[in-house]
Design a protein around this motif. Sequence first.
Motif, mmCIF file in Angstrom:
data_model
loop_
_atom_site.group_PDB
_atom_site.id
_atom_site.type_symbol
_atom_site.label_atom_id
_atom_site.label_comp_id
_atom_site.label_asym_id
_atom_site.label_seq_id
_atom_site.Cartn_x
_atom_site.Cartn_y
_atom_site.Cartn_z
ATOM 1 N N SER A 52 0.336 -1.539 0.256
ATOM 2 C CA SER A 52 0.152 0.235 0.094
ATOM 3 C C SER A 52 1.084 0.822 0.015
ATOM 4 C CB SER A 52 -0.752 0.049 1.508
ATOM 5 O OG SER A 52 -1.467 1.243 1.564
ATOM 6 N N HIS A 53 0.974 1.849 -1.096
ATOM 7 C CA HIS A 53 1.341 3.317 -1.136
ATOM 8 C C HIS A 53 0.904 4.472 -0.143
ATOM 9 C CE1 HIS A 53 -2.405 4.098 -2.797
ATOM 10 N NE2 HIS A 53 -1.728 5.357 -3.584
ATOM 11 N N PHE A 54 0.176 4.310 0.488
ATOM 12 C CA PHE A 54 -0.523 5.441 1.173
ATOM 13 C C PHE A 54 0.145 4.601 3.294
ATOM 14 C CE2 PHE A 54 -3.648 6.853 -1.102
ATOM 15 C CZ PHE A 54 -4.173 8.321 -1.071
ATOM 16 N N GLY A 76 -4.698 -8.354 1.844
ATOM 17 C CA GLY A 76 -4.941 -6.912 1.329
ATOM 18 C C GLY A 76 -7.034 -7.046 1.141
ATOM 19 N N VAL A 77 -7.588 -5.968 1.189
ATOM 20 C CA VAL A 77 -8.841 -6.008 1.099
ATOM 21 C C VAL A 77 -10.152 -5.881 1.893
ATOM 22 C CG1 VAL A 77 -8.017 -4.809 -1.597
ATOM 23 C CG2 VAL A 77 -9.554 -6.818 -0.821
ATOM 24 N N LEU A 78 -9.870 -6.998 2.692
ATOM 25 C CA LEU A 78 -10.590 -7.439 3.967
ATOM 26 C C LEU A 78 -10.863 -6.469 4.541
ATOM 27 C CD1 LEU A 78 -9.240 -10.940 4.751
ATOM 28 C CD2 LEU A 78 -11.420 -10.200 3.135
ATOM 29 N N GLY A 79 -9.526 -5.486 5.111
ATOM 30 C CA GLY A 79 -10.268 -4.508 6.062
ATOM 31 C C GLY A 79 -11.557 -3.448 5.523
ATOM 32 N N ALA A 80 -11.361 -3.120 4.454
ATOM 33 C CA ALA A 80 -12.269 -1.680 3.677
ATOM 34 C C ALA A 80 -13.487 -2.466 3.596
ATOM 35 C CB ALA A 80 -11.248 -1.687 2.421
ATOM 36 N N ARG A 85 -12.360 0.192 7.791
ATOM 37 C CA ARG A 85 -11.229 0.407 8.147
ATOM 38 C C ARG A 85 -10.058 0.424 7.056
ATOM 39 N NH1 ARG A 85 -7.860 -2.748 7.295
ATOM 40 N NH2 ARG A 85 -6.981 -4.432 7.962
ATOM 41 N N THR A 86 -10.190 1.848 6.495
ATOM 42 C CA THR A 86 -8.425 1.301 5.839
ATOM 43 C C THR A 86 -7.077 1.241 6.463
ATOM 44 O OG1 THR A 86 -8.384 4.051 5.776
ATOM 45 C CG2 THR A 86 -9.788 3.295 4.261
ATOM 46 N N PRO A 88 -3.241 2.806 5.710
ATOM 47 C CA PRO A 88 -2.414 2.225 7.456
ATOM 48 C C PRO A 88 -3.585 3.011 8.869
ATOM 49 C CG PRO A 88 -1.489 4.447 6.374
ATOM 50 C CD PRO A 88 -2.779 4.086 4.826
ATOM 51 N N GLY A 102 -6.666 6.881 11.586
ATOM 52 C CA GLY A 102 -6.881 6.110 10.198
ATOM 53 C C GLY A 102 -6.450 6.526 8.981
ATOM 54 N N GLN A 147 -4.113 4.623 -7.368
ATOM 55 C CA GLN A 147 -4.688 2.943 -7.071
ATOM 56 C C GLN A 147 -6.178 2.481 -8.466
ATOM 57 O OE1 GLN A 147 -6.638 5.339 -3.141
ATOM 58 N NE2 GLN A 147 -6.041 3.723 -2.406
#
Length: 307
Positions: A52-54, A76-80, A85-86, A88, A102, A147
Amino acid sequence: MLPLIVAVFGLGFGTALLLVFALLLWRWGLSLQAILPSRAGPELCLETIGASHFVEKVRWSMDRLGVEYEERQNAGVLGAFFVGRTVPKLHVRTGMVISAIGNSSDILRYLWGRYATEYGERAAFLAPTAEALELEKQLDLYGRYMQQWIYHHILPHRSLTLHAWGCDDPSLPGWQRGIVRLGFPLLRTLMRRAFSLGATTHDKTLARAGDFLQVIEERLEDGRTTLLGGPEISFVDITFASLSGLWIFPDNYGGGKADRVTPHGFEVPAQMQAEVDAWRQCFPRVVALVERLYATERLPAAAVRPV
Ligand SMILES: N[C@@H](CCC(=O)N[C@@H](CS)C(=O)NCC(=O)O)C(=O)O
């Protein structure tokens, strides 16, 4: 969930009541846990995904600052899509209280507020001057274009996308990798919707990212070695280099923490490679800046001396 358990097992009124009571006790235990003084753990915990670049923007800033922190990586992606939640996301433990921040820019503001006085010069790169904040707004937009750009290219390629989401990284929880693999078709659809992906969006994104890179290329024409023109790098240089990592792929991206998700060994989709080649040709100063920043300024956390 409870009504289902009661129905499936045909439980009576007394047992159902007991079950409710047990669950309430369990929930109360969780709340108590949060305020018990014995609660241990790192003062700073950074929740991330590898690619993740952020995340890289914050991770690099924290490594440069030299604060001790634990990185907790997820697939990746599960959180969002499932927890809202995103990454970092920074968890800060202050005595009994744990706070969470967040958004990458807000995390940098917290680090500045918390460490500027204590760390002095070493935190100077985080100073939120008016000029830096103005540029940061544009950089965050550029981060979003990146993205859209990268997902447009990689989502049609299942193995490449799964690799980027951490599915080949054995250090990530197996259940997360399993869900991402199994749920790939759904996750891909959600991702396409979230970023409104398609040919029209791609054309717009490519043009907007190109316009922004042109502005930066022109800014660098006077021979400056940092985006704001000073002798020392600031958080906007770190931000720009981190966000550009998605197309420049500099050595040392992630400072050792993203090695298992970088696309080495995968064939880059042809159109993506062609666009990268065009950008490299049009923006040589940008490429040189990012590669130099990664070669000389992206120190791993351990390389920074304690205050
Ligand atoms: N504005 C946010 C954007 C963060 C963001 O978009 N993060 C992506 C990764 S680059 C994310 O959380 N993806 C969801 C996930 O992987 O769970 C920030 O600056 O932190």
